[in-house]
Scaffold this motif. Structure first.
Motif, PDB file in Angstrom:
ATOM      1  N   PHE A 163       0.866  -1.175   0.000  1.00 15.43           N
ATOM      2  CA  PHE A 163       0.000   0.000   0.000  1.00 15.43           C
ATOM      3  C   PHE A 163       0.903   1.225   0.000  1.00 15.43           C
ATOM      4  O   PHE A 163       1.746   1.371   0.874  1.00 15.43           O
ATOM      5  CB  PHE A 163      -0.902  -0.007   1.240  1.00 15.43           C
ATOM      6  N   ASN A 164       0.764   2.064  -1.011  1.00 15.55           N
ATOM      7  CA  ASN A 164       1.648   3.225  -1.163  1.00 15.55           C
ATOM      8  C   ASN A 164       3.119   2.816  -1.186  1.00 15.55           C
ATOM      9  O   ASN A 164       3.992   3.500  -0.642  1.00 15.55           O
ATOM     10  CB  ASN A 164       1.408   4.251  -0.056  1.00 15.55           C
ATOM     11  N   GLY A 165       3.384   1.658  -1.807  1.00 14.33           N
ATOM     12  CA  GLY A 165       4.757   1.198  -1.970  1.00 14.33           C
ATOM     13  C   GLY A 165       5.357   0.502  -0.770  1.00 14.33           C
ATOM     14  O   GLY A 165       6.501   0.051  -0.832  1.00 14.33           O
ATOM     15  N   LYS A 166       4.603   0.383   0.333  1.00 15.17           N
ATOM     16  CA  LYS A 166       5.111  -0.273   1.539  1.00 15.17           C
ATOM     17  C   LYS A 166       4.393  -1.602   1.741  1.00 15.17           C
ATOM     18  O   LYS A 166       3.167  -1.665   1.687  1.00 15.17           O
ATOM     19  CB  LYS A 166       4.921   0.622   2.760  1.00 15.17           C
ATOM     20  N   SER A 167       5.163  -2.655   1.990  1.00 16.19           N
ATOM     21  CA  SER A 167       4.594  -3.993   2.131  1.00 16.19           C
ATOM     22  C   SER A 167       3.634  -4.066   3.318  1.00 16.19           C
ATOM     23  O   SER A 167       3.873  -3.478   4.385  1.00 16.19           O
ATOM     24  CB  SER A 167       5.711  -5.016   2.323  1.00 16.19           C
ATOM     25  N   LEU A 168       2.538  -4.819   3.125  1.00 16.63           N
ATOM     26  CA  LEU A 168       1.583  -5.049   4.200  1.00 16.63           C
ATOM     27  C   LEU A 168       1.604  -6.498   4.673  1.00 16.63           C
ATOM     28  O   LEU A 168       0.750  -6.903   5.462  1.00 16.63           O
ATOM     29  CB  LEU A 168       0.162  -4.700   3.734  1.00 16.63           C
ATOM     30  N   ALA A 169       2.548  -7.280   4.195  1.00 22.26           N
ATOM     31  CA  ALA A 169       2.642  -8.683   4.605  1.00 22.26           C
ATOM     32  C   ALA A 169       2.839  -8.773   6.116  1.00 22.26           C
ATOM     33  O   ALA A 169       3.718  -8.113   6.679  1.00 22.26           O
ATOM     34  CB  ALA A 169       3.791  -9.368   3.878  1.00 22.26           C
ATOM     35  N   LYS A 170       1.981  -9.536   6.772  1.00 21.60           N
ATOM     36  CA  LYS A 170       2.015  -9.773   8.222  1.00 21.60           C
ATOM     37  C   LYS A 170       1.759  -8.513   9.048  1.00 21.60           C
ATOM     38  O   LYS A 170       2.046  -8.483  10.254  1.00 21.60           O
ATOM     39  CB  LYS A 170       3.323 -10.436   8.644  1.00 21.60           C
TER      40      LYS A 170
END
Length: 305
Positions: free
Chosen positions: A86-93
């Motif tokens: 989201f907005n280039g930042k990972s949301l994994a975990k």
């Protein structure tokens, strides 16, 4: 703001109608996302991108995996594999509450209002970073009272916008289904999100409130927010969406503008079956009669034995 909206819509004109097509300015990107339940693969998305500043509809038949994908993207469920940002930042975990703090919030098909709290109390709970919720500062009202006053002012403004100000002191459990949808949408805006995800916002809403909800969804886009929503009401999809993504059996099978998607054979097949339009006159009647006769003969032989 109108110029930015026009630009965001215009940018979609050159996007391919193929599943997972890259977007000019995606706010969300995901790749190789899978989620299985036992032997069922509910989500199997090779690639997905959501364009910033427009309304995107996520459609598909029941059981296509739309809500499961919502749960994965927003941290309410964990995939078996895959990554998304989201907005280039990972949301994994990343847990759901932290996803919301980053500006990506959602509503639910079955509303999650707190029935035994009043409408205004539900709204206050939607605000993040409240100093009064911290253990050491909670006992000192002077440390958080001004922030709570500001949150209450914002909550009242949103209640007026969503025509719920008259219900301010009522218990949320006393609201109608449509009013609960409005409350959930208003509460989501307490965090001032960049992306708001709506899971079947029109489900169970009476016609009088449906038009009001449609107007509110459009206003979210007009403010510069990105909207992604799941919906079965095709009239609503045609009316307000700028882009449509179609899921079937956990996969993205097509995407494009509402007009192009509604005419896409892959979409028609996904909803109605690949051979829904076969004309009975095209079938060899003689073959059917021969097959039926053979079945009768076989049954007679079985009875003799």
């Amino acid at each position: 703001m109108a110029a930015e909206l026009s630009e965001a819509r215009a940018a979609l004109a050159g996007v391919s109608n193929e599943p997972g097509a890259p977007k000019p300015d995606p706010i969300v990107k995901g790749s190789n996302i899978t989620r299985t339940f036992g032997g069922l693969k509910a989500v199997d998305v090779e690639h997905i991108e959501i364009q910033r500043g427009v309304i995107t509809a996520l459609i598909g038949p029941n059981g296509a995996g739309k809500t499961t994908l919502f749960n994965l993207l927003t941290g309410f469920d964990e995939p078996n594999e895959g990554d998304w940002s989201f907005n280039g930042k990972s949301l994994a975990k990343v847990p759901a509450y932290k996803v919301a703090r980053r500006g990506m919030v959602r509503t639910f098909q079955l509303t999650k209002v707190l029935s035994k709290l009043t409408v205004i109390e539900n709204m206050r709970l939607g605000a993040t970073g409240q100093r009064g919720e911290r253990f050491f500062s909670a006992a000192f009202k002077s440390l958080w009272s001004s922030q709570e006053d500001a949150n209450t002012t914002r909550a009242d403004e949103l209640l007026a916008r969503f025509k719920l100000d008259a219900k301010r002191e009522d218990f949320a459990g006393s609201l109608s289904g449509g009013q609960r949808k409005l409350l959930e949408m208003a509460r989501a805006l307490m965090v001032d999100p960049e992306l708001i995800m709506l899971d079947e916002p029109m489900a169970g809403v009476n016609p009088a409130l449906k038009q009001s909800l449609l107007g509110h969804v459009k206003s979210l886009r007009d403010e510069g927010r990105t909207v992604l929503f799941v919906e079965h009401d095709m009239d609503m999809v045609r009316d307000i969406s700028d882009w449509v993504i179609v899921m079937a059996q956990g996969q993205i099978v097509a995407e494009g503008t509402p007009k192009s998607v509604m005419a896409d054979q892959r979409v028609i097949d996904a909803y109605l079956g690949a051979h829904h339009d076969t004309d009975i006159t095209e079938i060899d009647v003689a073959d059917l009669e021969a097959e039926a006769e053979a079945e009768l003969v076989a049954e007679a032989e079985e009875n003799k034995s």
